[in-house]
Design a protein around this motif. Structure first.
Motif, PDB file in Angstrom:
ATOM      1  N   LEU A  61       0.760  -1.159   0.133  1.00 45.78           N
ATOM      2  CA  LEU A  61       0.167  -0.044   0.151  1.00 45.78           C
ATOM      3  C   LEU A  61       0.844   1.423   0.034  1.00 45.78           C
ATOM      4  O   LEU A  61       0.389   2.168  -0.626  1.00 45.78           O
ATOM      5  CB  LEU A  61      -0.884  -0.286   1.336  1.00 45.78           C
ATOM      6  CG  LEU A  61      -2.041  -1.103   1.177  1.00 45.78           C
ATOM      7  CD1 LEU A  61      -2.847  -1.064   2.535  1.00 45.78           C
ATOM      8  CD2 LEU A  61      -3.040  -0.932  -0.097  1.00 45.78           C
ATOM      9  N   ASP A  62       1.907   1.180   0.662  1.00 45.41           N
ATOM     10  CA  ASP A  62       2.961   2.236   0.745  1.00 45.41           C
ATOM     11  C   ASP A  62       3.453   2.707  -0.756  1.00 45.41           C
ATOM     12  O   ASP A  62       3.587   3.960  -1.061  1.00 45.41           O
ATOM     13  CB  ASP A  62       4.200   2.192   1.572  1.00 45.41           C
ATOM     14  CG  ASP A  62       4.819   3.427   1.886  1.00 45.41           C
ATOM     15  OD1 ASP A  62       4.364   4.415   2.231  1.00 45.41           O
ATOM     16  OD2 ASP A  62       6.049   3.167   1.972  1.00 45.41           O
ATOM     17  N   GLU A  65       2.100   1.685  -3.366  1.00 47.36           N
ATOM     18  CA  GLU A  65       0.866   2.337  -4.243  1.00 47.36           C
ATOM     19  C   GLU A  65       0.756   3.987  -3.990  1.00 47.36           C
ATOM     20  O   GLU A  65       0.369   4.654  -4.849  1.00 47.36           O
ATOM     21  CB  GLU A  65      -0.455   1.438  -4.079  1.00 47.36           C
ATOM     22  CG  GLU A  65      -0.293   0.250  -4.732  1.00 47.36           C
ATOM     23  CD  GLU A  65      -1.458  -0.674  -4.341  1.00 47.36           C
ATOM     24  OE1 GLU A  65      -2.547   0.064  -4.050  1.00 47.36           O
ATOM     25  OE2 GLU A  65      -1.515  -1.783  -4.589  1.00 47.36           O
ATOM     26  N   ARG A  66       0.832   4.223  -2.657  1.00 51.25           N
ATOM     27  CA  ARG A  66       0.482   5.541  -2.433  1.00 51.25           C
ATOM     28  C   ARG A  66       1.455   6.436  -2.842  1.00 51.25           C
ATOM     29  O   ARG A  66       1.328   7.510  -3.154  1.00 51.25           O
ATOM     30  CB  ARG A  66       0.590   5.821  -0.742  1.00 51.25           C
ATOM     31  CG  ARG A  66       0.459   7.129  -0.143  1.00 51.25           C
ATOM     32  CD  ARG A  66      -1.228   7.568  -0.417  1.00 51.25           C
ATOM     33  NE  ARG A  66      -1.050   8.900  -0.061  1.00 51.25           N
ATOM     34  CZ  ARG A  66      -0.913   9.904  -1.016  1.00 51.25           C
ATOM     35  NH1 ARG A  66      -0.656   9.806  -2.199  1.00 51.25           N
ATOM     36  NH2 ARG A  66      -1.410  11.024  -0.580  1.00 51.25           N
ATOM     37  N   ILE A  67       3.069   6.003  -2.872  1.00 46.23           N
ATOM     38  CA  ILE A  67       3.822   6.762  -3.469  1.00 46.23           C
ATOM     39  C   ILE A  67       3.788   7.124  -4.954  1.00 46.23           C
ATOM     40  O   ILE A  67       3.899   8.060  -5.565  1.00 46.23           O
ATOM     41  CB  ILE A  67       5.201   6.170  -3.387  1.00 46.23           C
ATOM     42  CG1 ILE A  67       5.681   6.233  -1.828  1.00 46.23           C
ATOM     43  CG2 ILE A  67       6.324   6.818  -4.115  1.00 46.23           C
ATOM     44  CD1 ILE A  67       6.875   5.286  -1.474  1.00 46.23           C
ATOM     45  N   ARG A  68       3.152   5.928  -5.562  1.00 50.14           N
ATOM     46  CA  ARG A  68       2.929   6.014  -7.186  1.00 50.14           C
ATOM     47  C   ARG A  68       1.856   7.087  -7.372  1.00 50.14           C
ATOM     48  O   ARG A  68       1.797   7.853  -8.142  1.00 50.14           O
ATOM     49  CB  ARG A  68       2.506   4.639  -7.644  1.00 50.14           C
ATOM     50  CG  ARG A  68       3.620   3.728  -7.866  1.00 50.14           C
ATOM     51  CD  ARG A  68       3.564   2.548  -8.752  1.00 50.14           C
ATOM     52  NE  ARG A  68       2.603   1.569  -8.019  1.00 50.14           N
ATOM     53  CZ  ARG A  68       3.062   0.893  -7.161  1.00 50.14           C
ATOM     54  NH1 ARG A  68       4.062   0.601  -7.211  1.00 50.14           N
ATOM     55  NH2 ARG A  68       2.038  -0.043  -6.927  1.00 50.14           N
ATOM     56  N   LEU A  69       0.776   7.034  -6.267  1.00 45.16           N
ATOM     57  CA  LEU A  69      -0.496   8.055  -6.390  1.00 45.16           C
ATOM     58  C   LEU A  69       0.049   9.390  -6.136  1.00 45.16           C
ATOM     59  O   LEU A  69      -0.454  10.317  -6.945  1.00 45.16           O
ATOM     60  CB  LEU A  69      -1.402   7.368  -5.503  1.00 45.16           C
ATOM     61  CG  LEU A  69      -2.774   8.360  -5.303  1.00 45.16           C
ATOM     62  CD1 LEU A  69      -3.442   8.041  -6.749  1.00 45.16           C
ATOM     63  CD2 LEU A  69      -3.444   7.806  -4.329  1.00 45.16           C
ATOM     64  N   ALA A  70       0.992   9.464  -5.358  1.00 46.01           N
ATOM     65  CA  ALA A  70       1.494  10.944  -5.098  1.00 46.01           C
ATOM     66  C   ALA A  70       2.062  11.434  -6.219  1.00 46.01           C
ATOM     67  O   ALA A  70       2.012  12.570  -6.596  1.00 46.01           O
ATOM     68  CB  ALA A  70       2.336  10.710  -3.715  1.00 46.01           C
ATOM     69  N   ARG A  71       2.952  10.595  -6.800  1.00 42.41           N
ATOM     70  CA  ARG A  71       3.612  11.186  -8.114  1.00 42.41           C
ATOM     71  C   ARG A  71       2.642  11.568  -9.288  1.00 42.41           C
ATOM     72  O   ARG A  71       2.715  12.670  -9.886  1.00 42.41           O
ATOM     73  CB  ARG A  71       4.538  10.117  -8.585  1.00 42.41           C
ATOM     74  CG  ARG A  71       5.764   9.590  -7.855  1.00 42.41           C
ATOM     75  CD  ARG A  71       6.429   8.692  -8.415  1.00 42.41           C
ATOM     76  NE  ARG A  71       7.719   8.262  -7.672  1.00 42.41           N
ATOM     77  CZ  ARG A  71       8.226   7.312  -7.571  1.00 42.41           C
ATOM     78  NH1 ARG A  71       8.094   6.247  -8.546  1.00 42.41           N
ATOM     79  NH2 ARG A  71       9.713   7.091  -6.821  1.00 42.41           N
ATOM     80  N   GLU A 111      -0.369  12.375  -8.688  1.00 46.20           N
ATOM     81  CA  GLU A 111      -1.244  13.775  -8.288  1.00 46.20           C
ATOM     82  C   GLU A 111      -0.348  15.056  -8.543  1.00 46.20           C
ATOM     83  O   GLU A 111      -0.771  15.845  -9.015  1.00 46.20           O
ATOM     84  CB  GLU A 111      -1.510  13.524  -6.778  1.00 46.20           C
ATOM     85  CG  GLU A 111      -2.552  12.672  -6.666  1.00 46.20           C
ATOM     86  CD  GLU A 111      -2.885  12.313  -4.914  1.00 46.20           C
ATOM     87  OE1 GLU A 111      -1.938  13.027  -4.415  1.00 46.20           O
ATOM     88  OE2 GLU A 111      -3.911  11.619  -4.604  1.00 46.20           O
TER      89      GLU A 111
END
Length: 367
Positions: free
Chosen positions: A332-333, A335-341, A343
């Motif tokens: 999940l971490d 995935e969150r990093i990829r999502l932040a990028r 965004e």
């Protein structure tokens, strides 16, 4: 072995030697062949009944000898006994002819004054009847008596205490050897006193060697008998097992140092409360090369149990579930990093101006 005894296998068996010596020393006067006869095995019960009958007969005859004449032993006095029992207590007894006849007959066989009470008269007749019954039994078992005692059997004239002594001696022999070989051998031996002397000497030797053995094994070597020989008492060690062990020790003297080291470690383990581990190492249940690993495992297990006792939540902790949760968190971490990028890129893209103009700063940049 020649006497019919099994070999002495342990120090506890030295009691057999003591009993053998006592039997040899206490052998009564006897006829050797009869005492070795198979009748002692086949008809032991009849021999005992024969002796009981003989003793009963001798006892009654002794008591009646001063009361009744020899004729009483030949007469059938059962009718006299019935009349006394039926009429003796009646106040009209003298009016009955059978009672008067009974009194006359009893007077005729009494050597002294006739007892006054009916009960006393009946007691005399009962004793006489029992004596006659015992004598009849002696006659029936006469062949058994002759086979068992030989020339010492004299029917009702036998010396009963002597025959009792022979019986007790033979029974004691058969207690050591139920097949009768010891009884037969001791009965036929020309010099039983020599056997008694040898038995005493052997007993002394066994006692002396046993004391030396106890001093060496339990005091000097501090040998654990249960672990070494699977016995609790030194008396129970089989001589053959002990001899084999001594030969093994003598064959490998170099292993003495190994034993000393093992013994020292064993003592230390037990001193520190690790007797269970010491027992398993000593029995071979835990191989020596695994001893340290087993100790570490046990030590760490003790630590975790102590931690569980202080923090109950730890007792429900499962490593597998925890590792799965960690892997899920990492996934999940990421995935969150990829999502932040994504965004950040989207926000930047939204800020890019749309269309072309000649005025303003954008226009300058475009030109």
């Amino acid at each position: 072995r020649e006497l019919g005894l099994l070999p002495i296998e342990t120090a506890a068996d030295r009691g057999i030697v003591t009993r053998l010596g006592a039997l040899a020393a206490g052998r009564p006067r006897l006829a050797a062949d009869p005492v070795g006869h198979s009748v002692w095995i086949r008809d032991r019960k009849k021999i005992r009944e024969l002796l009981d009958a003989g003793n009963a007969f001798a006892d009654h005859r002794s008591k009646l000898s001063t009361v009744l004449s020899a004729a009483a032993w030949r007469e059938d006095l059962s009718r006299v006994r019935r009349a006394l029992a039926r009429r003796g207590d009646s106040i009209f007894r003298w009016f009955y002819s059978d009672y008067r006849m009974a009194v006359r007959e009893m007077k005729s066989v009494c050597t002294g004054e006739l007892p006054r009470g009916a009960a006393d008269r009946i007691a005399i007749l009962d004793a006489l009847a029992e004596a006659k019954s015992a004598r009849e039994q002696l006659e029936r078992y006469s062949e058994v008596g002759h086979a068992a005692f030989g020339s010492f059997w004299q029917a009702e004239e036998s010396e009963w205490p002597h025959l009792d002594a022979i019986y007790d001696w033979a029974s004691s022999c058969d207690d050591l050897d139920s097949e009768g070989r010891l009884r037969s051998s001791l009965a036929r031996h020309p010099h039983p006193e020599q056997i008694a002397q040898m038995a005493r000497r052997l007993e002394e030797l066994l006692a002396a060697h046993f004391d030396n053995l106890r001093n060496i094994l339990t005091e000097k070597l501090e040998l654990d008998l249960l672990r070494a020989f699977d016995v609790d008492d030194l008396l129970d060690i089989r001589f053959t097992d002990l001899l084999d062990r001594v030969h093994a020790w003598c064959a490998e003297p170099a292993r003495l140092d190994e034993w000393v080291r093992f013994r020292k470690g064993d003592v230390q383990l037990r001193r520190y409360g690790l007797a269970a581990l010491a027992d398993k190492l000593a029995s071979g249940e835990i191989p020596p090369h695994q001893g340290i690993d087993v100790f570490n495992y046990a030590y760490n297990e003790a630590l975790i149990r102590k931690a569980w006792a202080g923090q109950r939540d730890l007792s429900t902790f499962e490593g597998g579930r925890h590792n799965k949760l960690v892997r899920r968190f990492r996934s999940l971490d990421l995935e969150r990093i990829r999502l932040a990028r994504a965004e950040v890129a989207a926000a930047h893209h939204r800020r890019i101006p749309r269309g072309i103009t000649d005025s303003g700063q954008i226009g300058v940049l475009v030109r």
